[in-house]
Design an enzyme around this catalytic site. Sequence first.
Site, PDB file in Angstrom:
ATOM      1  N   HIS A  20      -3.244  -3.697  -5.996  1.00  0.00           N
ATOM      2  CA  HIS A  20      -3.527  -2.920  -4.818  1.00  0.00           C
ATOM      3  C   HIS A  20      -5.534  -2.929  -4.823  1.00  0.00           C
ATOM      4  CE1 HIS A  20      -3.608   0.134  -1.597  1.00  0.00           C
ATOM      5  NE2 HIS A  20      -3.420  -0.908  -1.052  1.00  0.00           N
TER       6      HIS A  20
ATOM      7  N   SER B 125       0.813  -1.544   0.396  1.00  0.00           N
ATOM      8  CA  SER B 125       0.031  -0.149  -0.126  1.00  0.00           C
ATOM      9  C   SER B 125       0.829   1.229  -0.280  1.00  0.00           C
ATOM     10  CB  SER B 125      -1.156  -0.129   1.553  1.00  0.00           C
ATOM     11  OG  SER B 125      -0.646  -0.163   2.044  1.00  0.00           O
TER      12      SER B 125
ATOM     13  N   GLU C 109      -6.100  -1.711  -7.819  1.00  0.00           N
ATOM     14  CA  GLU C 109      -5.227   0.086  -8.170  1.00  0.00           C
ATOM     15  C   GLU C 109      -4.382  -1.174  -8.972  1.00  0.00           C
ATOM     16  OE1 GLU C 109      -5.155   3.803  -5.768  1.00  0.00           O
ATOM     17  OE2 GLU C 109      -4.543   1.823  -4.529  1.00  0.00           O
TER      18      GLU C 109
ATOM     19  N   ASN D 206      -5.457   5.190  -1.222  1.00  0.00           N
ATOM     20  CA  ASN D 206      -4.150   6.122   0.274  1.00  0.00           C
ATOM     21  C   ASN D 206      -4.000   7.233  -0.301  1.00  0.00           C
ATOM     22  OD1 ASN D 206      -4.910   4.174   1.727  1.00  0.00           O
ATOM     23  ND2 ASN D 206      -3.015   2.920   1.246  1.00  0.00           N
TER      24      ASN D 206
HETATM   25  N1  3HC Z   1     -16.183 -12.298   2.715  1.00  0.00           N
HETATM   26  C1  3HC Z   1     -17.565 -12.516   3.180  1.00  0.00           C
HETATM   27  N2  3HC Z   1     -18.787 -11.769   2.979  1.00  0.00           N
HETATM   28  C2  3HC Z   1     -18.444 -10.565   3.942  1.00  0.00           C
HETATM   29  C3  3HC Z   1     -16.914 -10.690   4.300  1.00  0.00           C
HETATM   30  C4  3HC Z   1     -15.475 -11.379   3.369  1.00  0.00           C
HETATM   31  N3  3HC Z   1     -14.495 -10.942   4.033  1.00  0.00           N
HETATM   32  N4  3HC Z   1     -16.946  -9.668   5.362  1.00  0.00           N
HETATM   33  C5  3HC Z   1     -18.440  -9.439   5.345  1.00  0.00           C
HETATM   34  N5  3HC Z   1     -18.742  -9.651   4.879  1.00  0.00           N
HETATM   35  C6  3HC Z   1     -20.230  -9.710   4.440  1.00  0.00           C
HETATM   36  C7  3HC Z   1     -21.273  -9.457   6.207  1.00  0.00           C
HETATM   37  O1  3HC Z   1     -21.404 -11.079   6.474  1.00  0.00           O
HETATM   38  C8  3HC Z   1     -22.569  -9.439   5.958  1.00  0.00           C
HETATM   39  O2  3HC Z   1     -23.206  -9.466   5.861  1.00  0.00           O
HETATM   40  P1  3HC Z   1     -25.196  -9.359   5.981  1.00  0.00           P
HETATM   41  O3  3HC Z   1     -24.904  -8.905   5.488  1.00  0.00           O
HETATM   42  O4  3HC Z   1     -25.415 -11.006   5.716  1.00  0.00           O
HETATM   43  O5  3HC Z   1     -24.839  -9.214   7.532  1.00  0.00           O
HETATM   44  C9  3HC Z   1     -22.681  -7.922   4.961  1.00  0.00           C
HETATM   45  O6  3HC Z   1     -20.821  -8.273   4.457  1.00  0.00           O
HETATM   46  C10 3HC Z   1     -22.134  -6.361   5.129  1.00  0.00           C
HETATM   47  O7  3HC Z   1     -21.168  -6.158   6.429  1.00  0.00           O
HETATM   48  P2  3HC Z   1     -21.271  -6.022   7.516  1.00  0.00           P
HETATM   49  O8  3HC Z   1     -23.021  -6.473   8.056  1.00  0.00           O
HETATM   50  O9  3HC Z   1     -20.486  -6.716   9.309  1.00  0.00           O
HETATM   51  O10 3HC Z   1     -20.579  -4.735   7.986  1.00  0.00           O
HETATM   52  P3  3HC Z   1     -21.038  -3.456   6.391  1.00  0.00           P
HETATM   53  O11 3HC Z   1     -22.756  -3.755   5.591  1.00  0.00           O
HETATM   54  O12 3HC Z   1     -20.859  -2.198   7.013  1.00  0.00           O
HETATM   55  O13 3HC Z   1     -19.915  -3.916   5.362  1.00  0.00           O
HETATM   56  C11 3HC Z   1     -18.136  -3.450   4.797  1.00  0.00           C
HETATM   57  C12 3HC Z   1     -19.256  -4.306   5.707  1.00  0.00           C
HETATM   58  C13 3HC Z   1     -18.334  -3.928   3.395  1.00  0.00           C
HETATM   59  C14 3HC Z   1     -16.482  -3.913   5.042  1.00  0.00           C
HETATM   60  C15 3HC Z   1     -18.455  -1.975   4.456  1.00  0.00           C
HETATM   61  O14 3HC Z   1     -18.470  -1.937   6.017  1.00  0.00           O
HETATM   62  C16 3HC Z   1     -17.265  -0.811   3.559  1.00  0.00           C
HETATM   63  O15 3HC Z   1     -17.631  -0.807   2.819  1.00  0.00           O
HETATM   64  N6  3HC Z   1     -16.445   0.004   4.827  1.00  0.00           N
HETATM   65  C17 3HC Z   1     -15.344   0.729   4.277  1.00  0.00           C
HETATM   66  C18 3HC Z   1     -14.269  -0.197   3.890  1.00  0.00           C
HETATM   67  C19 3HC Z   1     -13.002   0.276   3.230  1.00  0.00           C
HETATM   68  O16 3HC Z   1     -13.016   1.812   3.678  1.00  0.00           O
HETATM   69  N7  3HC Z   1     -11.497  -0.443   2.686  1.00  0.00           N
HETATM   70  C20 3HC Z   1     -11.409  -0.079   2.314  1.00  0.00           C
HETATM   71  C21 3HC Z   1     -10.088  -0.247   3.422  1.00  0.00           C
HETATM   72  S1  3HC Z   1      -8.649   0.417   2.902  1.00  0.00           S
HETATM   73  C22 3HC Z   1      -7.396  -0.218   2.561  1.00  0.00           C
HETATM   74  O17 3HC Z   1      -7.484  -1.511   2.719  1.00  0.00           O
HETATM   75  C23 3HC Z   1      -5.985   0.593   1.896  1.00  0.00           C
HETATM   76  C24 3HC Z   1      -5.426  -0.314   2.766  1.00  0.00           C
HETATM   77  O18 3HC Z   1      -4.123   0.420   2.234  1.00  0.00           O
HETATM   78  C25 3HC Z   1      -5.150   0.566   3.956  1.00  0.00           C
END
Ligand code: 3HC
Length: 294
Positions: free
Chosen positions: A140, A119, A152, A190
């Site tokens: 990424h 990252s 990315e 990022n």
């Molecule tokens: N595989 C399959 N299903 C999954 C899963 C996975 N790995 N992780 C979560 N789920 C499912 C959950 O079980 C849930 O199912 P349900 O609807 O049946 O309950 C569904 O996805 C939704 O999850 P949650 O109810 O726990 O929560 P959300 O509705 O908030 O969704 C999320 C979760 C998709 C992570 C959402 O909150 C989101 O998009 N968050 C932002 C994440 C983000 O910004 N990521 C980028 C981070 S930065 C990065 O990675 C870069 C690095 O370089 C720093």
Amino acid sequence: MAIEKVGVVGCGLMGSGIAQIAAQAGCTVHVREVSEERLNKGLQSIEKSLSKFVEKGTMSASDRDATRSRLHGTTKLEDLKDCDLVVEAIIEQLPEKKELYASLDKICPKHTIFASNTSSLSITEMAFLTARPDRFIGLHFFNPVPLMKLVEVIRTIATDPKVYEEAVAFAAKVGKVPVQTSDRTGFIVNRLLVPYLLDAVRVLEGGVASIEDIDNSMKLGCGYPMGPLTLLDFVGLDTTYYIANIMFDEFKEQRFAPPPLLKRMVLAGWNGRKAGRGFYDYSDASKPRAIQLG
Ligand code: 3HC
């Protein structure tokens, strides 16, 4: 050349997700971890994710079984010898990556493309650690990999345009939306996300608002799926601190400088969800509670 056989090095949070989506997309995947224990942990998280998809009806049981059959865990790097593409998702430390790429260079045939999921480290620097800088790119992915639609695809000044095209096509094949970018620290996401997360800490540190109110503001006012402090806990405070320092070092801009509160929380080991404590306390995982800052 279409990418059919994929190697993934590292079966942690990112590596396991990358291995999973590549196998889901029909690739034969060999994923390598350094120990059986870590490998099993990663494979279990893949199993959990596949079960969730089947439970929700977004994947059939037969597709899950076919995905499993294409996915091979290993602790031997040599098992990646026939891969068309090797994606590296190991610890973000250059000396470890250097050692790995030296071995991969010997093991893999000339046509193998190397991709790093880093990252924040320089793709160019890693490319020139190998004897194939023209066949080296950045891929990424985002956490959680099975759900987040973006990849990315990062080129360096030495990347062969045909290799870059193959990498973009691979990202689409695994069901992601590829965005094209060049090797500048933080790439696109990022570069924009990290200053925003750091600003949220500054807002908290400056006494402007509480943890919950900062998070609710961005969730309910801007439609973000998670508030910035929840997202910091999700990504890891240590990871964000590490990335911010590299970005500050590259651009020398104040907005990339980690605020003192973030540094102190990292020093305390309050690294977010994985540590059980960050801006929220996760002792009851179903009901995270904002912490009281002294
Ligand atoms: N595989 C399959 N299903 C999954 C899963 C996975 N790995 N992780 C979560 N789920 C499912 C959950 O079980 C849930 O199912 P349900 O609807 O049946 O309950 C569904 O996805 C939704 O999850 P949650 O109810 O726990 O929560 P959300 O509705 O908030 O969704 C999320 C979760 C998709 C992570 C959402 O909150 C989101 O998009 N968050 C932002 C994440 C983000 O910004 N990521 C980028 C981070 S930065 C990065 O990675 C870069 C690095 O370089 C720093």
